[in-house]
Motif scaffolding. Structure first.
Motif, PDB file in Angstrom:
ATOM      1  N   ARG A 192       0.813  -1.089  -0.145  1.00  9.47           N
ATOM      2  CA  ARG A 192      -0.058  -0.052  -0.005  1.00  9.47           C
ATOM      3  C   ARG A 192       0.922   1.349   0.143  1.00  9.47           C
ATOM      4  NH1 ARG A 192      -5.323   1.393   2.014  1.00  9.47           N
ATOM      5  NH2 ARG A 192      -5.317   3.530   2.673  1.00  9.47           N
ATOM      6  N   VAL A 193       1.838   1.250   0.857  1.00 11.69           N
ATOM      7  CA  VAL A 193       2.806   2.495   1.008  1.00 11.69           C
ATOM      8  C   VAL A 193       3.528   2.745  -0.287  1.00 11.69           C
ATOM      9  CG1 VAL A 193       4.657   3.432   2.306  1.00 11.69           C
ATOM     10  CG2 VAL A 193       2.876   2.355   3.448  1.00 11.69           C
ATOM     11  N   ALA A 194       3.903   1.458  -1.018  1.00  8.61           N
ATOM     12  CA  ALA A 194       4.757   1.781  -2.148  1.00  8.61           C
ATOM     13  C   ALA A 194       3.749   2.256  -3.347  1.00  8.61           C
ATOM     14  CB  ALA A 194       5.102   0.147  -2.615  1.00  8.61           C
ATOM     15  N   ARG A 195       2.622   1.880  -3.305  1.00  7.62           N
ATOM     16  CA  ARG A 195       1.399   2.286  -4.281  1.00  7.62           C
ATOM     17  C   ARG A 195       1.158   3.624  -3.873  1.00  7.62           C
ATOM     18  NH1 ARG A 195      -1.886  -1.042  -2.983  1.00  7.62           N
ATOM     19  NH2 ARG A 195      -3.523   0.498  -2.061  1.00  7.62           N
ATOM     20  N   VAL A 196       0.830   4.124  -2.791  1.00  8.54           N
ATOM     21  CA  VAL A 196       0.409   5.475  -2.509  1.00  8.54           C
ATOM     22  C   VAL A 196       1.177   6.498  -1.713  1.00  8.54           C
ATOM     23  CG1 VAL A 196      -2.037   4.470  -2.615  1.00  8.54           C
ATOM     24  CG2 VAL A 196      -0.765   4.888  -0.528  1.00  8.54           C
ATOM     25  N   GLY A 197       2.339   5.973  -1.241  1.00  9.46           N
ATOM     26  CA  GLY A 197       3.340   7.003  -0.527  1.00  9.46           C
ATOM     27  C   GLY A 197       3.667   8.332  -1.149  1.00  9.46           C
ATOM     28  N   HIS A 198       4.056   8.346  -2.328  1.00  5.74           N
ATOM     29  CA  HIS A 198       4.384   9.353  -3.178  1.00  5.74           C
ATOM     30  C   HIS A 198       3.439  10.515  -3.169  1.00  5.74           C
ATOM     31  CE1 HIS A 198       1.901   8.774  -6.652  1.00  5.74           C
ATOM     32  NE2 HIS A 198       2.100   7.437  -6.560  1.00  5.74           N
ATOM     33  N   LEU A 199       1.963  10.122  -2.722  1.00  2.84           N
ATOM     34  CA  LEU A 199       0.909  11.139  -3.158  1.00  2.84           C
ATOM     35  C   LEU A 199       1.024  12.209  -1.930  1.00  2.84           C
ATOM     36  CD1 LEU A 199      -2.222   8.764  -3.468  1.00  2.84           C
ATOM     37  CD2 LEU A 199      -0.966   9.881  -5.155  1.00  2.84           C
ATOM     38  N   LEU A 200       1.861  12.134  -1.257  1.00  3.16           N
ATOM     39  CA  LEU A 200       1.983  13.384  -0.140  1.00  3.16           C
ATOM     40  C   LEU A 200       3.491  13.920  -0.242  1.00  3.16           C
ATOM     41  CD1 LEU A 200      -0.507  12.127   1.200  1.00  3.16           C
ATOM     42  CD2 LEU A 200       0.351  13.155   3.339  1.00  3.16           C
ATOM     43  N   ASP A 201       3.932  13.534  -1.349  1.00  5.40           N
ATOM     44  CA  ASP A 201       5.570  14.044  -1.290  1.00  5.40           C
ATOM     45  C   ASP A 201       5.583  15.513  -1.628  1.00  5.40           C
ATOM     46  OD1 ASP A 201       6.634  11.735  -1.024  1.00  5.40           O
ATOM     47  OD2 ASP A 201       7.069  11.344  -3.075  1.00  5.40           O
ATOM     48  N   ASP A 202       4.379  16.120  -2.000  1.00  7.61           N
ATOM     49  CA  ASP A 202       4.374  17.512  -2.450  1.00  7.61           C
ATOM     50  C   ASP A 202       3.242  18.269  -1.768  1.00  7.61           C
ATOM     51  OD1 ASP A 202       2.384  16.763  -4.022  1.00  7.61           O
ATOM     52  OD2 ASP A 202       2.999  17.535  -6.056  1.00  7.61           O
ATOM     53  N   TRP A 203       2.772  17.555  -0.645  1.00  8.21           N
ATOM     54  CA  TRP A 203       1.585  18.147   0.014  1.00  8.21           C
ATOM     55  C   TRP A 203       1.851  19.614   0.726  1.00  8.21           C
ATOM     56  CZ3 TRP A 203      -3.137  15.716  -0.143  1.00  8.21           C
ATOM     57  CH2 TRP A 203      -4.140  16.196   0.874  1.00  8.21           C
ATOM     58  N   PRO A 204       1.106  20.468   0.500  1.00  7.17           N
ATOM     59  CA  PRO A 204       1.322  21.912   1.037  1.00  7.17           C
ATOM     60  C   PRO A 204       1.134  21.876   2.610  1.00  7.17           C
ATOM     61  CG  PRO A 204      -0.211  22.093  -0.735  1.00  7.17           C
ATOM     62  CD  PRO A 204       0.047  20.552  -0.595  1.00  7.17           C
ATOM     63  N   GLY A 205       2.040  22.581   3.333  1.00 11.17           N
ATOM     64  CA  GLY A 205       1.752  22.452   4.819  1.00 11.17           C
ATOM     65  C   GLY A 205       2.447  21.247   5.504  1.00 11.17           C
ATOM     66  N   LEU A 206       2.916  20.197   4.929  1.00 14.56           N
ATOM     67  CA  LEU A 206       3.572  19.059   5.595  1.00 14.56           C
ATOM     68  C   LEU A 206       5.069  19.245   5.672  1.00 14.56           C
ATOM     69  CD1 LEU A 206       3.131  16.035   6.485  1.00 14.56           C
ATOM     70  CD2 LEU A 206       3.377  15.431   4.256  1.00 14.56           C
ATOM     71  N   GLY A 207       5.665  19.357   6.570  1.00 14.50           N
ATOM     72  CA  GLY A 207       7.067  19.301   7.064  1.00 14.50           C
ATOM     73  C   GLY A 207       7.633  17.698   6.503  1.00 14.50           C
ATOM     74  N   PHE A 208       7.193  16.843   7.380  1.00 13.02           N
ATOM     75  CA  PHE A 208       7.508  15.375   7.250  1.00 13.02           C
ATOM     76  C   PHE A 208       6.182  14.433   7.387  1.00 13.02           C
ATOM     77  CE2 PHE A 208      11.613  16.341   8.446  1.00 13.02           C
ATOM     78  CZ  PHE A 208      12.430  15.486   7.621  1.00 13.02           C
ATOM     79  N   LYS A 209       6.207  13.540   6.538  1.00 19.70           N
ATOM     80  CA  LYS A 209       5.247  12.409   7.097  1.00 19.70           C
ATOM     81  C   LYS A 209       6.209  11.134   6.937  1.00 19.70           C
ATOM     82  CE  LYS A 209       1.186   9.198   5.779  1.00 19.70           C
ATOM     83  NZ  LYS A 209       0.238   9.257   4.791  1.00 19.70           N
ATOM     84  N   THR A 210       6.339  10.246   8.061  1.00 21.82           N
ATOM     85  CA  THR A 210       6.962   9.145   7.901  1.00 21.82           C
ATOM     86  C   THR A 210       6.091   8.000   8.045  1.00 21.82           C
ATOM     87  OG1 THR A 210       7.120   9.161  10.532  1.00 21.82           O
ATOM     88  CG2 THR A 210       9.070  10.262   8.977  1.00 21.82           C
ATOM     89  N   TYR A 211       5.951   7.013   6.899  1.00 22.43           N
ATOM     90  CA  TYR A 211       5.046   5.882   6.721  1.00 22.43           C
ATOM     91  C   TYR A 211       5.772   4.956   7.724  1.00 22.43           C
ATOM     92  CZ  TYR A 211       2.871   8.617   2.864  1.00 22.43           C
ATOM     93  OH  TYR A 211       2.458   9.226   2.248  1.00 22.43           O
ATOM     94  N   LEU A 212       5.256   4.613   9.058  1.00 22.29           N
ATOM     95  CA  LEU A 212       5.585   3.563   9.868  1.00 22.29           C
ATOM     96  C   LEU A 212       4.951   2.390  10.032  1.00 22.29           C
ATOM     97  CD1 LEU A 212       6.674   6.314  12.673  1.00 22.29           C
ATOM     98  CD2 LEU A 212       7.961   5.649  10.716  1.00 22.29           C
ATOM     99  N   MET A 213       5.581   1.425  10.292  1.00 25.27           N
ATOM    100  CA  MET A 213       4.930  -0.005  10.726  1.00 25.27           C
ATOM    101  C   MET A 213       5.652  -0.614  11.658  1.00 25.27           C
ATOM    102  SD  MET A 213       5.171  -2.801   7.921  1.00 25.27           S
ATOM    103  CE  MET A 213       6.048  -4.281   8.265  1.00 25.27           C
ATOM    104  N   ARG A 214       5.145  -1.370  12.536  1.00 25.50           N
ATOM    105  CA  ARG A 214       5.859  -2.351  13.300  1.00 25.50           C
ATOM    106  C   ARG A 214       5.124  -3.747  13.061  1.00 25.50           C
ATOM    107  NH1 ARG A 214       5.259  -0.801  19.745  1.00 25.50           N
ATOM    108  NH2 ARG A 214       3.191  -0.645  19.107  1.00 25.50           N
ATOM    109  N   GLU A 215       6.112  -4.314  13.251  1.00 25.08           N
ATOM    110  CA  GLU A 215       5.635  -6.125  12.829  1.00 25.08           C
ATOM    111  C   GLU A 215       5.707  -6.932  14.147  1.00 25.08           C
ATOM    112  OE1 GLU A 215       6.223  -9.202   9.323  1.00 25.08           O
ATOM    113  OE2 GLU A 215       7.445  -7.314   9.343  1.00 25.08           O
TER     114      GLU A 215
END
Length: 194
Positions: free
Chosen positions: A22-45
């Motif tokens: 899912r992240v590989a498919r949609v993660g890039h969608l916030l790469d230019d989001w206005p007002g966003l400093g960082f989004k870290t897509y995190l998971m724990r297994e």
């Protein structure tokens, strides 16, 4: 600066490759989001790095509240809610932010440590200590950035750090980093936030 995180705790037998895909498919969608400093897509297994659960738990640092609100109210967050159910969204007031020497190197892990702010303490002292810890973490080898934030409804202090290696030198819950979007990194205020 404003910090935000939601956690999707998944069944113990959940195939975490679904989250990775899912992240590989949609993660890039916030790469230019206005007002966003960082989004870290995190998971724990479950069973990895001491995690008792399978969890998807993105962490955000916003440089504008408008950017955060647009994310929450105009459709992007609705997709997560539609697919997994609407999670509680934690929000913290930013205390400090510091970039590490590895800010331009891809992150592999993150650490989140939360602790209660005890009754009867001098708030200025506790918050100054949190700023000092952010600065100390940012000087560690392999740190991308470190941040501190406080939830004044719960009086909970959270330290968050992003690392280039899988064995970070910080105490707390360890997450795997699947992707980082950092369109407004340069606009995040450095140092103490008051």
């Amino acid at each position: 600066m404003h910090a935000m995180q939601y956690e999707l705790t998944l069944p113990a037998d959940y195939d975490m490759e679904v989250i990775r895909a899912r992240v590989a498919r949609v993660g890039h969608l916030l790469d230019d989001w206005p007002g966003l400093g960082f989004k870290t897509y995190l998971m724990r297994e479950r069973g990895v790095s001491g995690s008792p659960v399978n969890q998807y738990a993105p962490f955000y640092l916003w440089d504008t509240v408008d950017g955060m609100n647009t994310f929450l109210w105009e459709g992007a967050f609705q997709k997560v809610s539609n697919d997994f159910g609407r999670p509680s969204v934690r929000q913290w007031t930013g205390l400090s932010y510091a970039e590490g020497g590895a800010v331009d190197i891809p992150a592999r892990s993150a650490v989140r440590r939360s602790q209660s702010v005890p009754d009867g303490v001098e708030l200025a002292e506790v918050m100054a200590e949190a700023v000092g810890e952010t600065e100390r973490l940012a000087r560690e080898d392999g740190v991308v950035f470190a941040a501190a934030a406080v939830d004044t409804a719960r009086w909970e202090l959270t330290q968050f750090s992003l690392w280039t290696h899988e064995a970070p030198k910080a105490d707390g819950e360890v997450f795997e980093v699947l992707h980082v979007s950092a369109p407004g990194r340069e606009r995040l205020p450095r140092g103490r936030q008051w």
